[in-house]
Design a protein around this motif. Structure first.
Motif, PDB file in Angstrom:
ATOM      1  N   SER A  41      49.477  61.829  45.914  1.00 39.15           N
ATOM      2  CA  SER A  41      48.494  62.245  44.936  1.00 39.15           C
ATOM      3  C   SER A  41      48.790  61.994  43.488  1.00 39.15           C
ATOM      4  CB  SER A  41      48.275  63.809  45.228  1.00 39.15           C
ATOM      5  OG  SER A  41      49.382  64.262  44.855  1.00 39.15           O
ATOM      6  N   ASP A  42      49.471  61.123  43.421  1.00 37.51           N
ATOM      7  CA  ASP A  42      50.153  60.920  41.882  1.00 37.51           C
ATOM      8  C   ASP A  42      49.308  59.737  41.334  1.00 37.51           C
ATOM      9  OD1 ASP A  42      51.386  60.739  39.382  1.00 37.51           O
ATOM     10  OD2 ASP A  42      53.065  59.909  40.157  1.00 37.51           O
ATOM     11  N   HIS A  43      47.997  59.782  41.333  1.00 38.24           N
ATOM     12  CA  HIS A  43      47.193  58.562  40.978  1.00 38.24           C
ATOM     13  C   HIS A  43      45.881  59.005  40.316  1.00 38.24           C
ATOM     14  CE1 HIS A  43      46.172  58.271  44.994  1.00 38.24           C
ATOM     15  NE2 HIS A  43      44.892  57.947  44.698  1.00 38.24           N
ATOM     16  N   GLU A  44      44.946  58.168  39.873  1.00 42.99           N
ATOM     17  CA  GLU A  44      43.786  58.513  39.608  1.00 42.99           C
ATOM     18  C   GLU A  44      42.887  57.074  39.827  1.00 42.99           C
ATOM     19  OE1 GLU A  44      43.384  60.386  35.876  1.00 42.99           O
ATOM     20  OE2 GLU A  44      43.529  58.592  34.837  1.00 42.99           O
ATOM     21  N   LEU A  45      41.553  57.410  39.884  1.00 42.52           N
ATOM     22  CA  LEU A  45      40.908  56.023  40.468  1.00 42.52           C
ATOM     23  C   LEU A  45      39.697  55.950  39.321  1.00 42.52           C
ATOM     24  CD1 LEU A  45      40.294  56.300  44.202  1.00 42.52           C
ATOM     25  CD2 LEU A  45      41.784  54.929  43.035  1.00 42.52           C
ATOM     26  N   MET A  46      39.329  54.751  39.076  1.00 45.71           N
ATOM     27  CA  MET A  46      38.308  54.534  38.363  1.00 45.71           C
ATOM     28  C   MET A  46      37.338  53.686  38.824  1.00 45.71           C
ATOM     29  SD  MET A  46      39.477  54.838  34.450  1.00 45.71           S
ATOM     30  CE  MET A  46      40.012  53.636  33.627  1.00 45.71           C
ATOM     31  N   LEU A  47      36.115  53.818  38.753  1.00 41.20           N
ATOM     32  CA  LEU A  47      35.066  52.855  39.564  1.00 41.20           C
ATOM     33  C   LEU A  47      34.053  52.443  38.671  1.00 41.20           C
ATOM     34  CD1 LEU A  47      34.416  55.013  42.865  1.00 41.20           C
ATOM     35  CD2 LEU A  47      35.829  52.922  42.548  1.00 41.20           C
ATOM     36  N   ARG A  48      33.636  51.221  38.947  1.00 40.99           N
ATOM     37  CA  ARG A  48      32.151  50.707  38.521  1.00 40.99           C
ATOM     38  C   ARG A  48      31.504  49.971  39.611  1.00 40.99           C
ATOM     39  NH1 ARG A  48      33.343  46.341  33.958  1.00 40.99           N
ATOM     40  NH2 ARG A  48      32.148  44.504  35.045  1.00 40.99           N
ATOM     41  N   CYS A  49      30.220  50.276  40.007  1.00 38.08           N
ATOM     42  CA  CYS A  49      29.628  49.718  41.206  1.00 38.08           C
ATOM     43  C   CYS A  49      28.290  49.414  40.527  1.00 38.08           C
ATOM     44  CB  CYS A  49      29.669  50.613  42.157  1.00 38.08           C
ATOM     45  SG  CYS A  49      28.954  50.009  43.734  1.00 38.08           S
ATOM     46  N   THR A  50      27.664  48.057  40.963  1.00 38.29           N
ATOM     47  CA  THR A  50      26.329  47.604  40.676  1.00 38.29           C
ATOM     48  C   THR A  50      25.703  47.367  42.195  1.00 38.29           C
ATOM     49  OG1 THR A  50      27.139  46.526  38.643  1.00 38.29           O
ATOM     50  CG2 THR A  50      24.602  46.217  39.377  1.00 38.29           C
ATOM     51  N   LYS A  51      25.063  48.143  42.691  1.00 38.67           N
ATOM     52  CA  LYS A  51      24.524  48.054  44.209  1.00 38.67           C
ATOM     53  C   LYS A  51      24.123  46.642  44.358  1.00 38.67           C
ATOM     54  CE  LYS A  51      22.099  50.386  47.431  1.00 38.67           C
ATOM     55  NZ  LYS A  51      21.691  51.208  48.357  1.00 38.67           N
TER      56      LYS A  51
ATOM     57  N   GLN B 136      25.769  43.730  44.104  1.00 32.65           N
ATOM     58  CA  GLN B 136      26.109  42.811  43.044  1.00 32.65           C
ATOM     59  C   GLN B 136      27.717  42.825  42.848  1.00 32.65           C
ATOM     60  OE1 GLN B 136      24.023  42.760  39.487  1.00 32.65           O
ATOM     61  NE2 GLN B 136      25.353  40.959  38.835  1.00 32.65           N
ATOM     62  N   GLU B 137      28.341  44.174  42.546  1.00 33.91           N
ATOM     63  CA  GLU B 137      29.716  44.065  42.242  1.00 33.91           C
ATOM     64  C   GLU B 137      30.268  45.552  42.777  1.00 33.91           C
ATOM     65  OE1 GLU B 137      30.906  42.877  38.274  1.00 33.91           O
ATOM     66  OE2 GLU B 137      30.338  44.948  37.707  1.00 33.91           O
ATOM     67  N   TYR B 138      31.639  45.555  42.882  1.00 35.48           N
ATOM     68  CA  TYR B 138      32.393  46.780  43.212  1.00 35.48           C
ATOM     69  C   TYR B 138      33.616  46.741  42.511  1.00 35.48           C
ATOM     70  CZ  TYR B 138      34.767  50.484  45.486  1.00 35.48           C
ATOM     71  OH  TYR B 138      35.639  51.851  45.863  1.00 35.48           O
ATOM     72  N   VAL B 139      34.072  47.478  41.398  1.00 38.46           N
ATOM     73  CA  VAL B 139      35.425  47.446  40.832  1.00 38.46           C
ATOM     74  C   VAL B 139      35.954  48.532  40.893  1.00 38.46           C
ATOM     75  CG1 VAL B 139      36.473  46.928  38.692  1.00 38.46           C
ATOM     76  CG2 VAL B 139      34.370  45.698  39.101  1.00 38.46           C
ATOM     77  N   LYS B 140      37.290  48.585  41.317  1.00 38.62           N
ATOM     78  CA  LYS B 140      38.015  49.877  41.427  1.00 38.62           C
ATOM     79  C   LYS B 140      39.348  49.702  40.972  1.00 38.62           C
ATOM     80  CE  LYS B 140      40.462  51.185  45.137  1.00 38.62           C
ATOM     81  NZ  LYS B 140      40.839  51.698  46.339  1.00 38.62           N
ATOM     82  N   VAL B 141      39.964  50.499  39.908  1.00 40.20           N
ATOM     83  CA  VAL B 141      41.165  50.412  39.678  1.00 40.20           C
ATOM     84  C   VAL B 141      41.914  51.661  39.967  1.00 40.20           C
ATOM     85  CG1 VAL B 141      40.978  48.643  37.859  1.00 40.20           C
ATOM     86  CG2 VAL B 141      40.653  51.102  37.185  1.00 40.20           C
ATOM     87  N   VAL B 142      43.566  51.412  40.363  1.00 43.69           N
ATOM     88  CA  VAL B 142      44.116  52.469  40.612  1.00 43.69           C
ATOM     89  C   VAL B 142      45.029  52.686  39.455  1.00 43.69           C
ATOM     90  CG1 VAL B 142      45.843  53.383  42.206  1.00 43.69           C
ATOM     91  CG2 VAL B 142      44.215  51.783  42.958  1.00 43.69           C
ATOM     92  N   MET B 143      45.004  53.886  38.875  1.00 40.84           N
ATOM     93  CA  MET B 143      45.777  54.345  37.702  1.00 40.84           C
ATOM     94  C   MET B 143      46.986  55.139  37.934  1.00 40.84           C
ATOM     95  SD  MET B 143      44.238  52.493  35.326  1.00 40.84           S
ATOM     96  CE  MET B 143      44.699  52.879  33.684  1.00 40.84           C
ATOM     97  N   GLN B 144      48.191  55.139  37.196  1.00 39.20           N
ATOM     98  CA  GLN B 144      49.048  56.068  37.414  1.00 39.20           C
ATOM     99  C   GLN B 144      49.918  56.210  35.939  1.00 39.20           C
ATOM    100  OE1 GLN B 144      52.675  55.042  39.849  1.00 39.20           O
ATOM    101  NE2 GLN B 144      52.659  56.753  40.877  1.00 39.20           N
ATOM    102  N   ASN B 145      50.035  57.400  35.409  1.00 39.70           N
ATOM    103  CA  ASN B 145      50.551  57.512  34.109  1.00 39.70           C
ATOM    104  C   ASN B 145      49.983  56.532  33.209  1.00 39.70           C
ATOM    105  OD1 ASN B 145      52.113  59.307  35.659  1.00 39.70           O
ATOM    106  ND2 ASN B 145      53.606  57.821  35.923  1.00 39.70           N
ATOM    107  N   GLY B 146      48.672  56.604  32.907  1.00 39.94           N
ATOM    108  CA  GLY B 146      47.924  55.728  32.050  1.00 39.94           C
ATOM    109  C   GLY B 146      48.225  54.025  32.290  1.00 39.94           C
ATOM    110  N   ARG B 147      48.750  53.774  33.276  1.00 38.62           N
ATOM    111  CA  ARG B 147      49.008  52.412  33.655  1.00 38.62           C
ATOM    112  C   ARG B 147      48.137  51.776  35.061  1.00 38.62           C
ATOM    113  NH1 ARG B 147      53.041  54.460  30.782  1.00 38.62           N
ATOM    114  NH2 ARG B 147      53.884  53.048  29.081  1.00 38.62           N
ATOM    115  N   MET B 148      47.933  50.550  35.012  1.00 44.36           N
ATOM    116  CA  MET B 148      47.125  50.330  36.237  1.00 44.36           C
ATOM    117  C   MET B 148      48.102  49.466  37.017  1.00 44.36           C
ATOM    118  SD  MET B 148      44.181  47.349  36.409  1.00 44.36           S
ATOM    119  CE  MET B 148      43.196  47.734  34.977  1.00 44.36           C
TER     120      MET B 148
END
Length: 500
Positions: free
Chosen positions: A432-442, A444-456
């Motif tokens: 559970s030691d991570h967070e997700l950031m998302l951006r999605c344009t229906k 058209q595109e889907y972008v997800k990044v997995v971050m841990q301690n401020g790093r990708m």
């Protein structure tokens, strides 16, 4: 001790397997040692060759895979000798390989690249088709032409593509996860893609870039449906191109997904009638599901208690490393997934025996953003690197771990979208030691990044995002991005400008 074909033949290097890993390994050895004969042993008359190779970025590569007669390989590399026969036995203490045709070969160094075979949900059932290679895809096509309903089991890339491509046939898709395509995506990406499953017919597919060679003589004899134990070579991301995947019905797309369940049992028509069970009709919107009046050739009972009748079942549930011919009498360390364990020099636990591709299990301490996955890209990288290691060991040189194992990177196409996955794209092993950031344009595109301690540490990019190189750099250099917060994915900020 002479074999049936006279005395044993010696060579410095032998490679077993005509898939991507084996062929890449043999080609690399042939260029490193132009005056040595390289033996490539393969059960199939065609080999898999990498064509149109493009290095897209530091770690991302794109290529096509072509089936070619082995004579083409021998023309390109005159010191590669293709031995068309399966391996019957390996006596590693004598450095000997015995082939099915009764010959024996003595090697100094050997690389095993015999791939993997489909994991069938029920072995030996004539209504279950395993799909992993070009042969089984053709058998599947023959059956689909008469089919009104099929059940697809599995949730990897092949199941995903299959369900997307089938027309005119009802598809019940049973997956054990709570979202489709779980090997490549999370639930969000699956949601982004699902609408594509229900769209009425789509863009015409682009012409397939692979030339297809059919194996001589395979047309004449009907291939028995259960014969998926024959080792074909693995399919790639556009294997269905040029196959006519159409059932008997006139509608385009009918897919019903049963989530979080597996196949509990398969009943033939007779058993089904004897047991007086009830099966369900194909579920329609919001209506109560009716009992089915039609009699089907075979029935699938799912662990959620539902039973569906169908014409046949497609098992697309992954692969098992093909280690069997090599284990007997040899002391191989085997991984939990059934592969031959290899160290950071692709060396197995048996002296002078290396392994690469689907047959092996990476047993070294991996980079924090790399993991093994049985994909064509890794088969090519491992085959190439194994040859480098065999060469270095032969010449007594030291060798650095190849850069391709620094970062997991894969590019493919699903549902006609470009899909790039980088690093721990599904937060593999992060707990559970991570967070997700998302951006999605229906659509058209889907972008997800997995971050841990401020790093990708990982990313999924669907569509033409043009972010792969930037994100690859950010994951590789582990820059602290906490200062950017949510702006990291803000489409109005040109992220590349920050990090070039």
């Amino acid at each position: 001790m002479a074999g049936a074909g006279g005395a044993a033949v010696r060579s410095r290097f032998a490679v077993v397997g005509g898939g991507i890993a084996g062929v890449t390994c043999a080609e690399k050895l042939a260029t490193e040692f132009p005056s040595e004969d390289i033996f490539l042993m393969t059960a199939s008359p065609v080999i898999k060759a990498v064509t149109n190779f493009k290095q897209v970025s530091k770690t991302l590569e794109e290529f096509d895979v072509e089936e070619q007669p082995s004579s083409i390989l021998e023309k390109r590399y005159p010191n590669v000798k293709v031995i068309q026969s399966g391996v019957k036995q390996l006596k590693s203490d004598e450095h000997k390989v015995f082939t099915e045709d009764g010959k024996e070969y003595i090697y100094e160094k050997l690389c095993l690249c015999a791939g993997a075979k489909p994991k069938l949900i029920f072995e030996g059932n004539p209504f279950v088709l395993g799909i992993r290679d070009t042969d089984s895809a053709q058998a599947f096509q023959k059956n689909l032409a008469q089919a009104e309903r099929i059940v697809v089991v599995g949730n990897g890339g092949i199941a995903l593509e299959l369900v997307y491509e089938i027309q005119g046939c009802e598809v019940i898709w049973a997956i054990k996860d709570k979202a489709i395509g779980n090997t490549f995506f999370d639930a969000g990406a699956a949601e982004f893609l699902v609408p594509k499953l229900t769209v009425e017919k789509r863009e015409t597919p682009i012409e397939c870039k692979r030339t297809k060679y059919t194996v001589e003589g395979s047309q004449e004899k009907e291939r028995p449906t259960g014969a998926s134990d024959k080792l074909g070579s693995a399919l790639g991301p556009d294997w269905h191109e040029g196959l006519h995947l159409k059932g008997t019905k006139e509608f385009s797309h009918k897919v019903h997904i049963e989530m979080l369940c597996e196949v509990k049992n398969i009943l033939l028509q007779q058993e089904f009638i004897q047991l007086q069970r009830t099966s369900l009709t194909f579920p329609k919107e919001e209506k109560n599901v009716e009992p089915d009046q039609v009699l089907w050739p075979v029935y699938v009972e799912l662990t959620n208690g539902k039973i569906y009748g169908c014409d046949f079942i497609v098992s697309a549930t992954g692969v098992v490393p093909n280690v069997k011919p090599f284990l007997d009498g040899n002391n191989f360390a085997v991984g939990e997934d059934g592969g031959l364990k290899v160290d950071e020099h692709m060396h197995t636990s048996v002296p002078d025996v290396y392994a690469a591709g689907d047959i092996c299990t990476a047993a070294w301490e991996p980079s924090p953003v790399w993991h093994q996955m049985r994909l064509w890209t890794q088969a090519r990288q491992m085959g190439w690197y194994a040859a480098k290691c065999m060469a270095a060991d032969t010449l007594g040189e030291s060798i650095e771990m190849d850069f391709s194992f620094e970062l997991f990177a894969h590019v493919t196409k699903f549902f006609n979208y470009k899909v790039v996955v980088l690093g721990k794209y599904n937060a593999q092993g992060l707990g559970s030691d991570h967070e997700l950031m998302l951006r999605c344009t229906k659509g058209q595109e889907y972008v997800k990044v997995v971050m841990q301690n401020g790093r990708m540490v990982g990313a999924v990019l669907i569509g033409e995002t043009d972010l792969e190189e930037t994100f690859e750099n950010l994951i590789l250099n582990q820059m602290d991005l906490s200062a950017y917060g949510e702006d990291l994915l803000n489409p109005d900020i040109d992220i590349e400008d920050y990090f070039d």
